[in-house]
Design an enzyme around this catalytic site. Structure first.
Site, PDB file in Angstrom:
ATOM      1  N   THR A 119      -4.016 -13.521  31.758  1.00  0.00           N
ATOM      2  CA  THR A 119      -3.183 -12.680  32.027  1.00  0.00           C
ATOM      3  C   THR A 119      -2.206 -12.801  33.222  1.00  0.00           C
ATOM      4  O   THR A 119      -3.064 -13.615  34.115  1.00  0.00           O
ATOM      5  CB  THR A 119      -3.885 -11.156  32.131  1.00  0.00           C
ATOM      6  OG1 THR A 119      -3.181 -10.140  32.951  1.00  0.00           O
ATOM      7  CG2 THR A 119      -5.104 -11.480  33.089  1.00  0.00           C
ATOM      8  N   TYR A 143     -10.744  -7.081  37.053  1.00  0.00           N
ATOM      9  CA  TYR A 143     -10.206  -7.636  35.729  1.00  0.00           C
ATOM     10  C   TYR A 143      -9.526  -8.885  35.880  1.00  0.00           C
ATOM     11  O   TYR A 143      -9.836  -9.939  35.145  1.00  0.00           O
ATOM     12  CB  TYR A 143      -9.289  -6.513  34.957  1.00  0.00           C
ATOM     13  CG  TYR A 143      -8.593  -7.137  33.779  1.00  0.00           C
ATOM     14  CD1 TYR A 143      -8.925  -7.517  32.633  1.00  0.00           C
ATOM     15  CD2 TYR A 143      -7.089  -7.538  33.893  1.00  0.00           C
ATOM     16  CE1 TYR A 143      -8.426  -8.059  31.472  1.00  0.00           C
ATOM     17  CE2 TYR A 143      -6.555  -8.124  33.035  1.00  0.00           C
ATOM     18  CZ  TYR A 143      -7.245  -8.211  31.702  1.00  0.00           C
ATOM     19  OH  TYR A 143      -6.376  -8.564  30.685  1.00  0.00           O
TER      20      TYR A 143
HETATM   21  N1  LIG Z   1      -2.667  -5.800  25.980  1.00  0.00           N
HETATM   22  C1  LIG Z   1      -2.031  -6.408  27.166  1.00  0.00           C
HETATM   23  O1  LIG Z   1      -1.229  -5.912  27.490  1.00  0.00           O
HETATM   24  C2  LIG Z   1      -2.750  -7.624  27.544  1.00  0.00           C
HETATM   25  C3  LIG Z   1      -2.276  -8.410  28.568  1.00  0.00           C
HETATM   26  C4  LIG Z   1      -2.720  -9.472  29.116  1.00  0.00           C
HETATM   27  C5  LIG Z   1      -3.965  -9.982  28.497  1.00  0.00           C
HETATM   28  N2  LIG Z   1      -4.368  -9.177  27.366  1.00  0.00           N
HETATM   29  C6  LIG Z   1      -5.753  -9.938  26.935  1.00  0.00           C
HETATM   30  O2  LIG Z   1      -5.563 -10.037  25.665  1.00  0.00           O
HETATM   31  C7  LIG Z   1      -6.853  -9.992  25.053  1.00  0.00           C
HETATM   32  C8  LIG Z   1      -6.488  -8.806  23.915  1.00  0.00           C
HETATM   33  O3  LIG Z   1      -6.167  -7.808  24.211  1.00  0.00           O
HETATM   34  P1  LIG Z   1      -5.725  -6.476  23.412  1.00  0.00           P
HETATM   35  O4  LIG Z   1      -4.806  -5.561  24.015  1.00  0.00           O
HETATM   36  O5  LIG Z   1      -5.486  -6.812  21.926  1.00  0.00           O
HETATM   37  O6  LIG Z   1      -7.436  -5.697  23.598  1.00  0.00           O
HETATM   38  P2  LIG Z   1      -7.950  -4.964  22.325  1.00  0.00           P
HETATM   39  O7  LIG Z   1      -9.067  -4.220  23.058  1.00  0.00           O
HETATM   40  O8  LIG Z   1      -7.280  -4.317  21.319  1.00  0.00           O
HETATM   41  O9  LIG Z   1      -8.584  -6.192  21.475  1.00  0.00           O
HETATM   42  C9  LIG Z   1      -9.982  -6.902  22.129  1.00  0.00           C
HETATM   43  C10 LIG Z   1     -10.717  -6.908  21.127  1.00  0.00           C
HETATM   44  O10 LIG Z   1     -11.991  -7.679  21.318  1.00  0.00           O
HETATM   45  C11 LIG Z   1     -13.120  -7.152  20.643  1.00  0.00           C
HETATM   46  N3  LIG Z   1     -14.241  -7.034  21.713  1.00  0.00           N
HETATM   47  C12 LIG Z   1     -14.237  -6.811  22.903  1.00  0.00           C
HETATM   48  N4  LIG Z   1     -15.533  -7.334  23.597  1.00  0.00           N
HETATM   49  C13 LIG Z   1     -15.971  -8.209  22.455  1.00  0.00           C
HETATM   50  C14 LIG Z   1     -17.249  -8.634  22.319  1.00  0.00           C
HETATM   51  N5  LIG Z   1     -18.142  -8.844  23.440  1.00  0.00           N
HETATM   52  N6  LIG Z   1     -17.707  -9.243  21.299  1.00  0.00           N
HETATM   53  C15 LIG Z   1     -16.803  -9.384  20.297  1.00  0.00           C
HETATM   54  N7  LIG Z   1     -15.449  -8.677  20.359  1.00  0.00           N
HETATM   55  C16 LIG Z   1     -15.324  -8.056  21.442  1.00  0.00           C
HETATM   56  C17 LIG Z   1     -12.619  -5.588  20.721  1.00  0.00           C
HETATM   57  O11 LIG Z   1     -13.673  -5.007  19.535  1.00  0.00           O
HETATM   58  C18 LIG Z   1     -11.173  -5.517  20.370  1.00  0.00           C
HETATM   59  O12 LIG Z   1     -11.073  -5.815  18.870  1.00  0.00           O
HETATM   60  C19 LIG Z   1      -7.594  -9.156  25.880  1.00  0.00           C
HETATM   61  O13 LIG Z   1      -8.674 -10.507  26.239  1.00  0.00           O
HETATM   62  C20 LIG Z   1      -6.893  -9.012  26.953  1.00  0.00           C
HETATM   63  O14 LIG Z   1      -7.749  -9.217  28.449  1.00  0.00           O
HETATM   64  C21 LIG Z   1      -4.133  -8.095  27.088  1.00  0.00           C
HETATM   65  O1  LIG Z   2      -0.224   6.989  32.293  1.00  0.00           O
HETATM   66  C1  LIG Z   2       0.304   6.117  32.918  1.00  0.00           C
HETATM   67  C2  LIG Z   2      -0.060   4.763  32.606  1.00  0.00           C
HETATM   68  C3  LIG Z   2       0.211   3.731  33.192  1.00  0.00           C
HETATM   69  N1  LIG Z   2       1.049   3.809  34.308  1.00  0.00           N
HETATM   70  C4  LIG Z   2       1.691   2.645  35.029  1.00  0.00           C
HETATM   71  O2  LIG Z   2       2.270   2.014  34.096  1.00  0.00           O
HETATM   72  C5  LIG Z   2       2.409   0.534  34.523  1.00  0.00           C
HETATM   73  C6  LIG Z   2       1.777  -0.394  33.263  1.00  0.00           C
HETATM   74  O3  LIG Z   2       0.212   0.103  33.138  1.00  0.00           O
HETATM   75  P1  LIG Z   2      -0.786  -0.122  31.726  1.00  0.00           P
HETATM   76  O4  LIG Z   2       0.108   0.193  30.776  1.00  0.00           O
HETATM   77  O5  LIG Z   2      -2.090   0.510  31.868  1.00  0.00           O
HETATM   78  O6  LIG Z   2      -0.610  -1.722  31.811  1.00  0.00           O
HETATM   79  P2  LIG Z   2      -1.299  -2.633  32.824  1.00  0.00           P
HETATM   80  O7  LIG Z   2      -2.200  -1.892  33.859  1.00  0.00           O
HETATM   81  O8  LIG Z   2      -0.197  -3.108  33.541  1.00  0.00           O
HETATM   82  O9  LIG Z   2      -2.328  -3.561  32.103  1.00  0.00           O
HETATM   83  C7  LIG Z   2      -2.051  -4.393  30.892  1.00  0.00           C
HETATM   84  O10 LIG Z   2      -1.197  -5.468  31.266  1.00  0.00           O
HETATM   85  C8  LIG Z   2      -1.734  -6.352  31.968  1.00  0.00           C
HETATM   86  C9  LIG Z   2      -0.817  -7.514  32.422  1.00  0.00           C
HETATM   87  O11 LIG Z   2       0.043  -6.799  33.240  1.00  0.00           O
HETATM   88  C10 LIG Z   2      -2.952  -6.803  31.198  1.00  0.00           C
HETATM   89  O12 LIG Z   2      -3.619  -8.035  31.807  1.00  0.00           O
HETATM   90  C11 LIG Z   2      -3.748  -5.751  30.822  1.00  0.00           C
HETATM   91  O13 LIG Z   2      -5.131  -6.136  29.993  1.00  0.00           O
HETATM   92  C12 LIG Z   2      -3.326  -4.735  30.075  1.00  0.00           C
HETATM   93  O14 LIG Z   2      -4.054  -3.537  29.972  1.00  0.00           O
HETATM   94  C13 LIG Z   2       1.241   0.566  35.690  1.00  0.00           C
HETATM   95  O15 LIG Z   2       2.219   0.333  36.899  1.00  0.00           O
HETATM   96  C14 LIG Z   2       0.630   1.805  35.693  1.00  0.00           C
HETATM   97  O16 LIG Z   2       0.104   2.465  37.029  1.00  0.00           O
HETATM   98  C15 LIG Z   2       1.507   5.166  34.667  1.00  0.00           C
HETATM   99  O17 LIG Z   2       2.409   5.311  35.535  1.00  0.00           O
HETATM  100  N2  LIG Z   2       0.997   6.371  34.061  1.00  0.00           N
END
Ligand SMILES: NC(=O)c1ccc[n+]([C@@H]2O[C@H](COP(=O)([O-])OP(=O)(O)OC[C@H]3O[C@@H](n4cnc5c(N)ncnc54)[C@H](O)[C@@H]3O)[C@@H](O)[C@H]2O)c1
Ligand SMILES: O=c1ccn([C@@H]2O[C@H](COP(=O)(O)OP(=O)(O)O[C@H]3O[C@H](CO)[C@@H](O)[C@H](O)[C@H]3O)[C@@H](O)[C@H]2O)c(=O)[nH]1
Length: 326
Positions: A119, A143
């Site tokens: 991330t 995180y």
């Molecule tokens: N969503 C974002 O914006 C974002 C941004 C940067 C990085 N990431 C990373 O990408 C990955 C996927 O994110 P996502 O948004 O799809 O999240 P998500 O929570 O939708 O998917 C994660 C999946 O992993 C499974 N999981 C969690 N812990 C587990 C465990 N101990 N054993 C087996 N399965 C487990 C959950 O059940 C879920 O299906 C994460 O590692 C997250 O940190 C996400």
């Molecule tokens: O009700 C809300 C929710 C979020 N935010 C803001 O919106 C931005 C984005 O927040 P959010 O959508 O929660 O995403 P992040 O906290 O940026 O985190 C996501 O994006 C990261 C990369 O930036 C990943 O690493 C994380 O897993 C993923 O959850 C942030 O400034 C928050 O403070 C608000 O102002 N109001």
């Protein structure tokens, strides 16, 4: 070793399920390993599901040794920045122990190709924008630190134990499959776009703005929203790169364009046609002000560039959330 089996750990989640869909469309055979703590059985549509917890070494070792996949894509982990400041130990356990288990089991099975979900939160408060991979990694929340430690373990495994890994540092994943089969579904939901859409759909009273005093153009945080299908495409490319003998690397995945929280709210208003009630609230702990990707390395190494923009993101997310009842 089976040539087209890809083990997708966390494949029942948001980014993992979209990746399984594109892997299958690209001729691979994805197998999901997931404990369903934050994923959904109905998202596993493109191959079998092995239910298991990656923090349980025996469970993940059995899966990897039985399948001997051509590559592993490791998504599983705890993902919420704000929650990580409340329960950091859970985050270290899931994100660090889980990754160490994957590395140990892969080594035992002789699997040497790994794609890892990291991330932009590993960069902390970047000194330079857009953020390139050369930026110093100094995470400012638990995180981000768990992901950096996992990255370090992976890099050491690559340097000393014959692993080859592509570490993908995503910016903010957003949007949904355009056919409406899968989308963003987290419980509880904490992410900005789904919460904003919920307000537009009348499912929530108002949008809470976490901080309006950042040093940004309108005082709210700026993020780089990247379509989940673009992220999934990058994973397919990373798998292909590793199977084809490509080198290890760490690669940013973002569009290079920043959107503020208020600009995002305006985009949702435009797509939905509804005015959004808003409430200003203090900054959320652990939030950096601006995160925007430099994505030249992704283009150079993977031939990747994002196809979708903010309008596609908001439209596909709006379509997904409108059709769902959760
Ligand atoms: N969503 C974002 O914006 C974002 C941004 C940067 C990085 N990431 C990373 O990408 C990955 C996927 O994110 P996502 O948004 O799809 O999240 P998500 O929570 O939708 O998917 C994660 C999946 O992993 C499974 N999981 C969690 N812990 C587990 C465990 N101990 N054993 C087996 N399965 C487990 C959950 O059940 C879920 O299906 C994460 O590692 C997250 O940190 C996400
Ligand atoms: O009700 C809300 C929710 C979020 N935010 C803001 O919106 C931005 C984005 O927040 P959010 O959508 O929660 O995403 P992040 O906290 O940026 O985190 C996501 O994006 C990261 C990369 O930036 C990943 O690493 C994380 O897993 C993923 O959850 C942030 O400034 C928050 O403070 C608000 O102002 N109001």
């Amino acid at each position: 070793m089976a040539s087209n089996v890809i083990l997708v750990i966390g494949g029942a989640g948001y980014i993992g399920s979209h990746t399984c869909m594109l892997l299958a469309e690209s001729g691979y055979a994805p197998v999901t390993f997931d404990c369903l703590s934050n994923g959904h059985r109905e998202f596993v549509q493109w191959g079998p599901l092995i239910e298991g917890d990656v923090t349980n070494y025996e469970a993940i070792e059995a899966a990897i040794c039985d399948l001997r996949p051509a590559a592993i894509v490791h998504f599983a982990g705890l993902i919420e920045v704000g929650q990580s400041t409340l329960t950091p130990t859970d985050f270290y356990h899931n994100n660090v122990t889980g990754t160490l288990n994957v590395l140990r089991a892969a080594q035992k099975a002789g699997v040497t190709s790994l794609v890892f979900s990291s991330t932009c939160a590993t960069y902390g408060m970047p000194q330079n924008l857009p953020i390139t991979e050369e930026e110093e990694q100094q995470p400012i929340n638990p995180y981000g630190r768990t992901k950096l430690i996992a990255e370090m373990a992976i890099r050491d495994a690559c340097q000393h134990e014959g692993m080859r890994a592509v570490i993908l540092r995503y910016f903010n994943a957003a949007g949904a499959d355009f056919s409406g089969r899968i989308g963003e579904w987290h419980e509880p939901e904490t992410h900005l776009i789904p919460l904003t859409i919920d307000v537009a759909l009348g499912r929530r009273k108002e949008l809470t703005i976490f901080g309006n005093d950042y040093e940004t153009r309108d005082g709210t945080c700026i993020r780089d929203f990247v379509h989940v299908l673009d992220l999934a495409d990058a994973h397919v490319r990373a798998v292909r790169h590793l199977i084809g003998g490509g080198d290890s690397d760490a690669i940013n995945l973002g569009t290079g364009t920043g959107t503020s929280v208020l600009e995002l709210a305006a985009a949702v208003e435009a797509v939905s046609g509804h005015h959004l009630a808003r409430r200003d609230s203090p900054r959320r702990p652990g939030d950096p002000s601006t995160l925007v990707a430099g994505n030249a390395r992704a283009r150079r190494v993977l031939g990747w560039q994002p196809v979708y923009g903010l309008d596609d993101i908001v439209r596909s997310a709006f379509q997904w959330h409108s059709a769902r009842n959760h």
